[in-house]
Design a protein around this motif. Structure first.
Motif, PDB file in Angstrom:
ATOM      1  N   GLY A 193     -64.189 -29.815 -39.743  1.00 53.63           N
ATOM      2  CA  GLY A 193     -65.437 -30.128 -39.062  1.00 53.63           C
ATOM      3  C   GLY A 193     -66.057 -28.876 -38.468  1.00 53.63           C
ATOM      4  N   ALA A 194     -67.301 -29.003 -38.046  1.00 51.41           N
ATOM      5  CA  ALA A 194     -68.028 -27.844 -37.535  1.00 51.41           C
ATOM      6  C   ALA A 194     -67.355 -27.239 -36.312  1.00 51.41           C
ATOM      7  N   ASP A 195     -66.724 -28.065 -35.493  1.00 52.44           N
ATOM      8  CA  ASP A 195     -66.130 -27.582 -34.246  1.00 52.44           C
ATOM      9  C   ASP A 195     -64.611 -27.424 -34.333  1.00 52.44           C
ATOM     10  N   SER A 196     -64.051 -27.554 -35.518  1.00 52.74           N
ATOM     11  CA  SER A 196     -62.594 -27.525 -35.644  1.00 52.74           C
ATOM     12  C   SER A 196     -62.077 -26.088 -35.718  1.00 52.74           C
ATOM     13  N   GLU A 197     -60.782 -25.956 -35.490  1.00 51.32           N
ATOM     14  CA  GLU A 197     -60.129 -24.661 -35.631  1.00 51.32           C
ATOM     15  C   GLU A 197     -60.073 -24.270 -37.109  1.00 51.32           C
ATOM     16  N   PRO A 198     -59.962 -22.977 -37.394  1.00 51.11           N
ATOM     17  CA  PRO A 198     -59.818 -22.561 -38.795  1.00 51.11           C
ATOM     18  C   PRO A 198     -58.609 -23.233 -39.434  1.00 51.11           C
ATOM     19  N   GLY A 199     -58.743 -23.588 -40.693  1.00 49.51           N
ATOM     20  CA  GLY A 199     -57.670 -24.280 -41.382  1.00 49.51           C
ATOM     21  C   GLY A 199     -56.490 -23.362 -41.679  1.00 49.51           C
ATOM     22  N   THR A 200     -55.335 -23.981 -41.903  1.00 48.63           N
ATOM     23  CA  THR A 200     -54.130 -23.253 -42.279  1.00 48.63           C
ATOM     24  C   THR A 200     -53.488 -23.936 -43.480  1.00 48.63           C
ATOM     25  N   VAL A 201     -52.532 -23.255 -44.057  1.00 44.55           N
ATOM     26  CA  VAL A 201     -51.768 -23.793 -45.176  1.00 44.55           C
ATOM     27  C   VAL A 201     -50.400 -24.204 -44.654  1.00 44.55           C
ATOM     28  N   ARG A 202     -50.014 -25.449 -44.932  1.00 46.47           N
ATOM     29  CA  ARG A 202     -48.770 -25.993 -44.400  1.00 46.47           C
ATOM     30  C   ARG A 202     -47.750 -26.186 -45.519  1.00 46.47           C
ATOM     31  N   VAL A 203     -46.539 -25.752 -45.301  1.00 47.39           N
ATOM     32  CA  VAL A 203     -45.475 -25.955 -46.284  1.00 47.39           C
ATOM     33  C   VAL A 203     -44.929 -27.379 -46.130  1.00 47.39           C
ATOM     34  N   LEU A 204     -45.070 -28.185 -47.186  1.00 49.31           N
ATOM     35  CA  LEU A 204     -44.556 -29.551 -47.176  1.00 49.31           C
ATOM     36  C   LEU A 204     -43.120 -29.614 -47.670  1.00 49.31           C
ATOM     37  N   ARG A 205     -42.785 -28.732 -48.599  1.00 50.88           N
ATOM     38  CA  ARG A 205     -41.426 -28.696 -49.122  1.00 50.88           C
ATOM     39  C   ARG A 205     -41.077 -27.279 -49.528  1.00 50.88           C
ATOM     40  N   ASP A 220     -51.754 -14.835 -41.522  1.00 54.63           N
ATOM     41  CA  ASP A 220     -51.872 -15.800 -40.421  1.00 54.63           C
ATOM     42  C   ASP A 220     -52.352 -17.179 -40.866  1.00 54.63           C
ATOM     43  N   LEU A 221     -52.804 -17.300 -42.104  1.00 59.55           N
ATOM     44  CA  LEU A 221     -53.241 -18.612 -42.596  1.00 59.55           C
ATOM     45  C   LEU A 221     -52.074 -19.531 -42.924  1.00 59.55           C
ATOM     46  N   LEU A 222     -50.851 -19.003 -42.949  1.00 62.82           N
ATOM     47  CA  LEU A 222     -49.677 -19.847 -43.174  1.00 62.82           C
ATOM     48  C   LEU A 222     -49.236 -20.429 -41.845  1.00 62.82           C
ATOM     49  N   GLU A 223     -49.196 -21.760 -41.773  1.00 60.20           N
ATOM     50  CA  GLU A 223     -48.811 -22.422 -40.536  1.00 60.20           C
ATOM     51  C   GLU A 223     -47.376 -22.047 -40.164  1.00 60.20           C
ATOM     52  N   PRO A 224     -47.106 -21.746 -38.896  1.00 58.42           N
ATOM     53  CA  PRO A 224     -45.750 -21.376 -38.486  1.00 58.42           C
ATOM     54  C   PRO A 224     -44.734 -22.447 -38.860  1.00 58.42           C
ATOM     55  N   GLU A 225     -43.522 -22.007 -39.123  1.00 61.35           N
ATOM     56  CA  GLU A 225     -42.486 -22.913 -39.620  1.00 61.35           C
ATOM     57  C   GLU A 225     -42.177 -24.030 -38.647  1.00 61.35           C
ATOM     58  N   ASP A 226     -42.245 -23.771 -37.355  1.00 65.12           N
ATOM     59  CA  ASP A 226     -41.899 -24.807 -36.384  1.00 65.12           C
ATOM     60  C   ASP A 226     -42.952 -25.900 -36.290  1.00 65.12           C
ATOM     61  N   HIS A 227     -44.126 -25.696 -36.934  1.00 63.88           N
ATOM     62  CA  HIS A 227     -45.163 -26.733 -36.965  1.00 63.88           C
ATOM     63  C   HIS A 227     -45.175 -27.475 -38.283  1.00 63.88           C
ATOM     64  N   ALA A 228     -44.501 -26.953 -39.285  1.00 64.17           N
ATOM     65  CA  ALA A 228     -44.656 -27.464 -40.646  1.00 64.17           C
ATOM     66  C   ALA A 228     -43.724 -28.627 -40.927  1.00 64.17           C
ATOM     67  N   GLY A 229     -44.209 -29.521 -41.777  1.00 64.18           N
ATOM     68  CA  GLY A 229     -43.356 -30.550 -42.362  1.00 64.18           C
ATOM     69  C   GLY A 229     -42.967 -31.693 -41.453  1.00 64.18           C
ATOM     70  N   HIS A 230     -43.508 -31.775 -40.219  1.00 61.62           N
ATOM     71  CA  HIS A 230     -43.063 -32.821 -39.311  1.00 61.62           C
ATOM     72  C   HIS A 230     -43.832 -34.122 -39.494  1.00 61.62           C
ATOM     73  N   GLU A 231     -45.076 -34.033 -39.933  1.00 63.27           N
ATOM     74  CA  GLU A 231     -45.846 -35.247 -40.165  1.00 63.27           C
ATOM     75  C   GLU A 231     -45.644 -35.693 -41.603  1.00 63.27           C
ATOM     76  N   HIS A 232     -45.569 -37.004 -41.800  1.00 65.20           N
ATOM     77  CA  HIS A 232     -45.454 -37.523 -43.160  1.00 65.20           C
ATOM     78  C   HIS A 232     -46.767 -38.176 -43.555  1.00 65.20           C
ATOM     79  N   HIS A 233     -47.338 -37.714 -44.639  1.00 63.19           N
ATOM     80  CA  HIS A 233     -48.585 -38.269 -45.140  1.00 63.19           C
ATOM     81  C   HIS A 233     -48.315 -38.942 -46.470  1.00 63.19           C
ATOM     82  N   PRO A 234     -48.817 -40.162 -46.689  1.00 59.86           N
ATOM     83  CA  PRO A 234     -48.562 -40.846 -47.956  1.00 59.86           C
ATOM     84  C   PRO A 234     -48.962 -40.017 -49.162  1.00 59.86           C
TER      85      PRO A 234
END
Length: 244
Positions: A193-205, A220-234
């Motif tokens: 969105g217009a007001d959102s933070e810059p996007g990052t790339v998240r490691v799912l597996r 810096d576009l790679l999301e830090p490891e401690d943030h990655a993979g915790h949410e499950h999206h269908p």
């Protein structure tokens, strides 16, 4: 009755490729070697064939298969857009063991399952896979195993699990290392969105491409490891099942 073709034998390779193309055209399933693990493949644009693939693996529509493509350029036809950081990933790691999740091109007429508007795409290495993809176009491909079982590293392993649910098996020795592809989610680089933070790339597996290799390309576009993979999206359920 299924047939296994030994692709190390040139005469069997030619017959196997012909039979595999015909099977895909009929909406049947085939098993192919890739640079990660063996995959079970279906015509990505045939909803019936994709459903047959999910049924063969014992998998629901909430676990949509990734799509394998034969050229880097095909990504632009399948994705809504290809951000510059994703172009860098493609140049660095394709063909190879990196699957990239992006918003799907809205005009595509297909049904891979409950993707929530995304598509997971990879260009594999390997003569057999790439020659086949050049003739069939994009294939929906999942690891050639029953859900919950180890991914097949040979066509014969796959045949023991999938049997006559697959029409043609293309054998090309053992998988190089049996490590499935790394899956990254790059959707936030597009959906901002217009007001959102810059996007990052998240490691799912984690898989064939290491986090360190991704970091070299993305910084810096790679999301830090401690943030990655915790949410499950269908739409990213493929991360749970060793897809090729």
């Amino acid at each position: 009755m299924s047939t296994i073709f030994d692709c190390s034998d040139e005469s069997q390779l030619l017959a196997g490729m012909r039979n595999a193309r015909q099977a895909i055209g009929r909406g049947d399933l085939i098993v192919i070697p890739t640079d990660t693990v063996y995959g079970v493949a279906a015509d990505a644009f045939s909803p019936a064939a994709v459903q047959r693939l999910l049924d063969a693996k014992g998998r629901g529509r909430d676990q949509p298969p990734p799509v394998l493509i034969g050229t880097k350029e095909t990504l632009a036809a399948l994705a809504e857009s290809v951000p510059e950081p994703v172009e860098r990933l493609v140049e660095a790691f394709w063909p190879g063991g990196l699957t990239i999740v992006l918003p799907a091109q809205p005009s595509l007429v297909w049904d891979l399952g409950e993707t929530l508007g995304t598509v997971a795409v990879r260009m594999p290495e390997g003569r057999v896979a790439l020659e086949l993809l050049a003739e069939t176009g994009p294939l929906a491909v999942s690891s050639a195993n029953l859900t919950g079982e180890a991914a097949a590293i040979s066509a014969y392993d796959a045949e023991k699990m999938l049997g006559d649910r697959v029409a043609v098996y293309l054998a090309d020795g053992l998988s190089k290392d049996g490590i499935a592809s790394t899956i990254v989610d790059a959707t936030s680089l597009v959906r901002r969105g217009a007001d959102s933070e810059p996007g990052t790339v998240r490691v799912l597996r984690d898989g064939a491409v290491t986090r360190e290799q991704l970091q070299e390309v993305l910084g810096d576009l790679l999301e830090p490891e401690d943030h990655a993979g915790h949410e499950h999206h269908p739409e990213h359920a493929q991360e749970q099942d060793g897809d090729s």
